[in-house]
Design a protein around this motif. Sequence first.
Motif: not given
Length: 290
Positions: A171-186
Amino acid sequence: MNDMPDLPQPPSRPTTGTEPVMRLVPQTGLSYFGRALHDITQGFHFRTLALTLAWLDIRLRYRGSVLGPFWLTGTTTIMIAAMGVLYSYLLNVDMHKYLPFLTFSVVLWSLASGVLREGCTAFTAASSLIHSARMPYTLHVIRVEMRNILVLAHNIPVVIGVFLWFHAAPQNLTTLLPACALWLVDCFFMIMLLGVLGARFRDTSPIVASLTQIFFFVTPVIWAPELMTIGQNWLLLDPFFPLIEILRAPITGDVVQVAVWPAALAWSALLAVVTFCLFARMRTRLAYWI
Protein backbone atom coordinates in the motif's frame (compact mmCIF):
# COMPACT_ATOMS: atom_id res chain seq x y z
CA MET A 1 93.13 14.74 -38.91
CA ASN A 2 90.16 12.51 -38.04
CA ASP A 3 89.73 9.58 -40.49
CA MET A 4 86.43 8.38 -38.94
CA PRO A 5 83.50 8.64 -41.33
CA ASP A 6 80.74 10.98 -40.46
CA LEU A 7 77.75 9.22 -38.92
CA PRO A 8 74.37 9.90 -40.52
CA GLN A 9 72.38 12.42 -38.59
CA PRO A 10 68.68 11.83 -37.86
CA PRO A 11 66.38 14.01 -39.90
CA SER A 12 65.42 17.13 -38.10
CA ARG A 13 61.75 17.44 -37.19
CA PRO A 14 60.04 20.56 -38.37
CA THR A 15 59.40 22.90 -35.51
CA THR A 16 55.76 23.80 -35.23
CA GLY A 17 53.79 25.43 -32.55
CA THR A 18 51.40 22.47 -32.15
CA GLU A 19 53.79 19.80 -30.82
CA PRO A 20 52.33 17.72 -27.96
CA VAL A 21 53.61 18.81 -24.60
CA MET A 22 52.94 17.05 -21.29
CA ARG A 23 51.78 19.57 -18.77
CA LEU A 24 52.01 18.50 -15.16
CA VAL A 25 50.04 21.06 -13.24
CA PRO A 26 49.27 20.34 -9.57
CA GLN A 27 45.65 20.49 -8.55
CA THR A 28 44.74 23.30 -6.22
CA GLY A 29 41.60 24.79 -4.80
CA LEU A 30 38.40 24.06 -6.66
CA SER A 31 40.17 21.98 -9.32
CA TYR A 32 39.88 18.98 -6.97
CA PHE A 33 36.10 19.18 -7.08
CA GLY A 34 36.02 19.78 -10.84
CA ARG A 35 38.11 16.70 -11.55
CA ALA A 36 36.06 14.61 -9.11
CA LEU A 37 32.82 15.70 -10.76
CA HIS A 38 34.31 14.90 -14.18
CA ASP A 39 35.28 11.44 -12.88
CA ILE A 40 31.72 10.78 -11.72
CA THR A 41 30.30 11.97 -15.05
CA GLN A 42 32.69 9.79 -17.04
CA GLY A 43 31.94 6.82 -14.80
CA PHE A 44 28.26 6.91 -15.71
CA HIS A 45 29.23 7.00 -19.39
CA PHE A 46 30.76 3.54 -18.77
CA ARG A 47 27.67 2.20 -16.98
CA THR A 48 27.20 -0.54 -19.60
CA LEU A 49 30.75 -1.77 -19.00
CA ALA A 50 30.15 -1.64 -15.24
CA LEU A 51 27.02 -3.77 -15.61
CA THR A 52 28.90 -6.29 -17.75
CA LEU A 53 31.73 -6.53 -15.22
CA ALA A 54 29.23 -6.94 -12.39
CA TRP A 55 27.51 -9.78 -14.23
CA LEU A 56 30.87 -11.46 -14.89
CA ASP A 57 31.76 -11.14 -11.20
CA ILE A 58 28.65 -13.10 -10.25
CA ARG A 59 29.31 -15.69 -12.97
CA LEU A 60 32.87 -16.22 -11.74
CA ARG A 61 31.81 -16.30 -8.09
CA TYR A 62 29.49 -19.25 -8.71
CA ARG A 63 31.52 -20.94 -11.44
CA GLY A 64 31.11 -24.71 -11.27
CA SER A 65 27.99 -24.49 -9.09
CA VAL A 66 24.78 -26.21 -10.17
CA LEU A 67 22.35 -23.64 -8.79
CA GLY A 68 24.70 -20.69 -9.09
CA PRO A 69 23.42 -17.49 -7.46
CA PHE A 70 20.09 -19.18 -6.73
CA TRP A 71 21.83 -20.61 -3.67
CA LEU A 72 21.17 -17.15 -2.24
CA THR A 73 17.46 -17.58 -2.88
CA GLY A 74 17.38 -20.94 -1.14
CA THR A 75 19.44 -19.73 1.81
CA THR A 76 17.28 -16.66 2.27
CA THR A 77 14.11 -18.77 2.15
CA ILE A 78 15.32 -21.19 4.82
CA MET A 79 16.60 -18.40 7.07
CA ILE A 80 13.36 -16.41 6.87
CA ALA A 81 11.24 -19.49 7.53
CA ALA A 82 13.28 -20.39 10.62
CA MET A 83 13.50 -16.84 11.96
CA GLY A 84 9.83 -16.15 11.23
CA VAL A 85 8.57 -19.06 13.31
CA LEU A 86 11.03 -18.44 16.15
CA TYR A 87 10.76 -14.68 16.53
CA SER A 88 7.00 -14.54 16.04
CA TYR A 89 6.78 -16.83 19.08
CA LEU A 90 9.40 -14.92 21.11
CA LEU A 91 7.99 -11.49 20.28
CA ASN A 92 4.38 -12.69 20.61
CA VAL A 93 3.24 -11.23 17.29
CA ASP A 94 0.95 -12.50 14.56
CA MET A 95 2.92 -14.53 12.00
CA HIS A 96 0.64 -13.43 9.13
CA LYS A 97 1.77 -9.83 9.70
CA TYR A 98 5.27 -10.50 10.99
CA LEU A 99 6.60 -12.80 8.28
CA PRO A 100 6.07 -10.35 5.35
CA PHE A 101 7.68 -7.65 7.50
CA LEU A 102 10.64 -9.89 8.33
CA THR A 103 11.07 -11.08 4.75
CA PHE A 104 11.31 -7.64 3.23
CA SER A 105 13.49 -6.36 6.09
CA VAL A 106 16.01 -9.20 5.79
CA VAL A 107 16.21 -8.94 2.00
CA LEU A 108 16.69 -5.18 2.24
CA TRP A 109 19.32 -5.57 4.93
CA SER A 110 21.18 -8.11 2.77
CA LEU A 111 21.54 -5.37 0.16
CA ALA A 112 22.81 -2.89 2.75
CA SER A 113 25.27 -5.35 4.30
CA GLY A 114 26.53 -6.38 0.86
CA VAL A 115 27.15 -2.75 -0.06
CA LEU A 116 29.00 -2.16 3.20
CA ARG A 117 31.09 -5.31 2.92
CA GLU A 118 32.07 -5.03 -0.74
CA GLY A 119 32.36 -1.25 -0.67
CA CYS A 120 35.49 -1.53 1.48
CA THR A 121 37.27 -3.37 -1.36
CA ALA A 122 35.75 -1.47 -4.29
CA PHE A 123 39.13 -0.09 -5.40
CA THR A 124 41.55 -2.62 -3.92
CA ALA A 125 39.79 -5.54 -5.62
CA ALA A 126 40.08 -3.73 -8.97
CA SER A 127 43.74 -2.77 -8.51
CA SER A 128 44.93 -4.70 -11.58
CA LEU A 129 42.38 -2.99 -13.81
CA ILE A 130 43.15 0.43 -12.32
CA HIS A 131 46.88 -0.01 -12.92
CA SER A 132 46.50 -1.35 -16.46
CA ALA A 133 43.81 0.90 -17.93
CA ARG A 134 42.99 4.54 -17.52
CA MET A 135 39.36 4.55 -16.45
CA PRO A 136 37.34 6.71 -14.08
CA TYR A 137 37.30 5.45 -10.52
CA THR A 138 33.54 5.84 -10.47
CA LEU A 139 33.29 2.89 -12.85
CA HIS A 140 34.37 0.53 -10.07
CA VAL A 141 31.87 2.08 -7.67
CA ILE A 142 29.03 1.50 -10.13
CA ARG A 143 30.32 -2.03 -10.70
CA VAL A 144 29.98 -2.91 -7.02
CA GLU A 145 26.53 -1.31 -6.82
CA MET A 146 25.30 -3.17 -9.90
CA ARG A 147 26.64 -6.43 -8.54
CA ASN A 148 24.71 -6.06 -5.29
CA ILE A 149 21.54 -5.08 -7.15
CA LEU A 150 21.81 -8.24 -9.25
CA VAL A 151 22.21 -10.26 -6.07
CA LEU A 152 19.13 -8.52 -4.65
CA ALA A 153 17.17 -9.53 -7.75
CA HIS A 154 17.71 -13.19 -6.86
CA ASN A 155 15.97 -12.64 -3.50
CA ILE A 156 12.97 -10.75 -4.89
CA PRO A 157 11.09 -14.04 -5.65
CA VAL A 158 11.24 -14.86 -1.93
CA VAL A 159 9.50 -11.57 -1.08
CA ILE A 160 6.87 -12.09 -3.77
CA GLY A 161 6.22 -15.67 -2.63
CA VAL A 162 5.76 -14.72 1.03
CA PHE A 163 3.48 -11.80 0.21
CA LEU A 164 1.33 -13.99 -2.03
CA TRP A 165 1.19 -16.79 0.54
CA PHE A 166 -0.02 -14.49 3.32
CA HIS A 167 -2.17 -12.31 1.02
CA ALA A 168 -0.22 -9.19 1.98
CA ALA A 169 -0.78 -6.38 -0.49
CA PRO A 170 1.59 -3.37 -0.69
CA GLN A 171 0.00 0.00 0.00
CA ASN A 172 0.96 3.67 -0.31
CA LEU A 173 3.22 3.06 -3.31
CA THR A 174 3.39 6.76 -4.22
CA THR A 175 6.61 7.23 -2.25
CA LEU A 176 8.18 3.98 -3.41
CA LEU A 177 9.89 5.43 -6.49
CA PRO A 178 11.66 8.34 -4.69
CA ALA A 179 12.65 5.93 -1.92
CA CYS A 180 14.29 3.59 -4.45
CA ALA A 181 16.07 6.54 -6.07
CA LEU A 182 17.39 7.67 -2.69
CA TRP A 183 18.64 4.15 -1.98
CA LEU A 184 20.53 4.06 -5.27
CA VAL A 185 22.19 7.39 -4.52
CA ASP A 186 23.08 6.39 -0.97
CA CYS A 187 24.52 3.05 -2.06
CA PHE A 188 26.66 4.84 -4.63
CA PHE A 189 28.14 7.30 -2.13
CA MET A 190 28.53 4.67 0.58
CA ILE A 191 30.57 2.44 -1.73
CA MET A 192 32.70 5.41 -2.79
CA LEU A 193 33.29 6.47 0.83
CA LEU A 194 34.22 2.99 2.03
CA GLY A 195 36.28 2.36 -1.11
CA VAL A 196 38.48 5.38 -0.41
CA LEU A 197 38.81 4.53 3.29
CA GLY A 198 39.46 0.87 2.51
CA ALA A 199 42.21 1.76 0.05
CA ARG A 200 43.96 3.95 2.61
CA PHE A 201 43.28 1.96 5.79
CA ARG A 202 43.08 -1.84 5.46
CA ASP A 203 41.44 -2.05 8.89
CA THR A 204 38.27 -0.61 7.38
CA SER A 205 36.82 -4.01 6.39
CA PRO A 206 36.88 -5.67 9.85
CA ILE A 207 35.64 -2.46 11.49
CA VAL A 208 32.72 -2.18 9.08
CA ALA A 209 31.92 -5.89 9.50
CA SER A 210 31.73 -5.48 13.28
CA LEU A 211 29.58 -2.35 13.06
CA THR A 212 27.25 -4.08 10.59
CA GLN A 213 26.59 -6.86 13.09
CA ILE A 214 25.82 -4.32 15.80
CA PHE A 215 23.47 -2.28 13.64
CA PHE A 216 21.64 -5.43 12.54
CA PHE A 217 20.37 -5.95 16.09
CA VAL A 218 19.99 -2.28 16.99
CA THR A 219 18.07 -1.33 13.83
CA PRO A 220 14.44 -2.55 13.53
CA VAL A 221 15.12 -5.37 11.08
CA ILE A 222 13.97 -8.48 12.93
CA TRP A 223 11.78 -6.50 15.31
CA ALA A 224 9.16 -3.88 14.50
CA PRO A 225 9.67 -0.30 15.70
CA GLU A 226 6.19 -0.39 17.28
CA LEU A 227 7.61 -2.65 19.99
CA MET A 228 9.38 0.40 21.43
CA THR A 229 6.60 1.95 23.47
CA ILE A 230 8.91 4.73 24.71
CA GLY A 231 11.57 6.67 22.84
CA GLN A 232 10.80 5.76 19.23
CA ASN A 233 12.20 9.12 18.12
CA TRP A 234 15.65 7.98 19.20
CA LEU A 235 15.57 5.54 16.30
CA LEU A 236 16.00 8.48 13.93
CA LEU A 237 19.59 8.78 15.17
CA ASP A 238 20.24 5.38 13.59
CA PRO A 239 21.18 6.18 9.97
CA PHE A 240 19.81 2.85 8.75
CA PHE A 241 16.34 3.09 10.26
CA PRO A 242 14.88 6.02 8.26
CA LEU A 243 16.35 4.70 5.01
CA ILE A 244 14.87 1.25 5.60
CA GLU A 245 11.54 2.62 6.81
CA ILE A 246 10.87 4.83 3.76
CA LEU A 247 11.14 1.75 1.57
CA ARG A 248 9.62 -0.85 3.88
CA ALA A 249 6.55 1.01 5.12
CA PRO A 250 4.91 1.40 1.67
CA ILE A 251 5.45 -2.31 0.99
CA THR A 252 4.19 -3.64 4.31
CA GLY A 253 1.31 -1.14 4.50
CA ASP A 254 2.55 0.69 7.60
CA VAL A 255 2.23 4.43 8.09
CA VAL A 256 5.45 6.39 7.65
CA GLN A 257 6.17 8.74 10.54
CA VAL A 258 6.36 12.44 9.72
CA ALA A 259 10.01 12.76 10.76
CA VAL A 260 11.26 9.70 8.87
CA TRP A 261 11.63 11.31 5.43
CA PRO A 262 13.43 14.45 6.74
CA ALA A 263 15.79 12.23 8.71
CA ALA A 264 16.48 10.06 5.66
CA LEU A 265 17.18 13.10 3.49
CA ALA A 266 19.42 14.63 6.16
CA TRP A 267 21.51 11.47 6.56
CA SER A 268 21.74 11.13 2.76
CA ALA A 269 22.85 14.74 2.31
CA LEU A 270 25.51 14.36 4.99
CA LEU A 271 26.79 11.17 3.36
CA ALA A 272 26.91 12.75 -0.10
CA VAL A 273 28.76 15.89 1.02
CA VAL A 274 31.35 14.06 3.13
CA THR A 275 31.96 11.43 0.45
CA PHE A 276 32.32 13.90 -2.41
CA CYS A 277 34.76 16.08 -0.46
CA LEU A 278 36.85 13.06 0.56
CA PHE A 279 36.84 11.58 -2.95
CA ALA A 280 37.80 14.90 -4.51
CA ARG A 281 40.74 15.32 -2.15
CA MET A 282 42.03 11.73 -2.25
CA ARG A 283 41.20 10.69 -5.81
CA THR A 284 44.70 11.28 -7.18
CA ARG A 285 46.25 9.07 -4.48
CA LEU A 286 44.08 5.98 -4.94
CA ALA A 287 46.32 4.39 -7.57
CA TYR A 288 49.28 4.56 -5.18
CA TRP A 289 47.39 3.23 -2.18
CA ILE A 290 46.16 0.09 -3.87
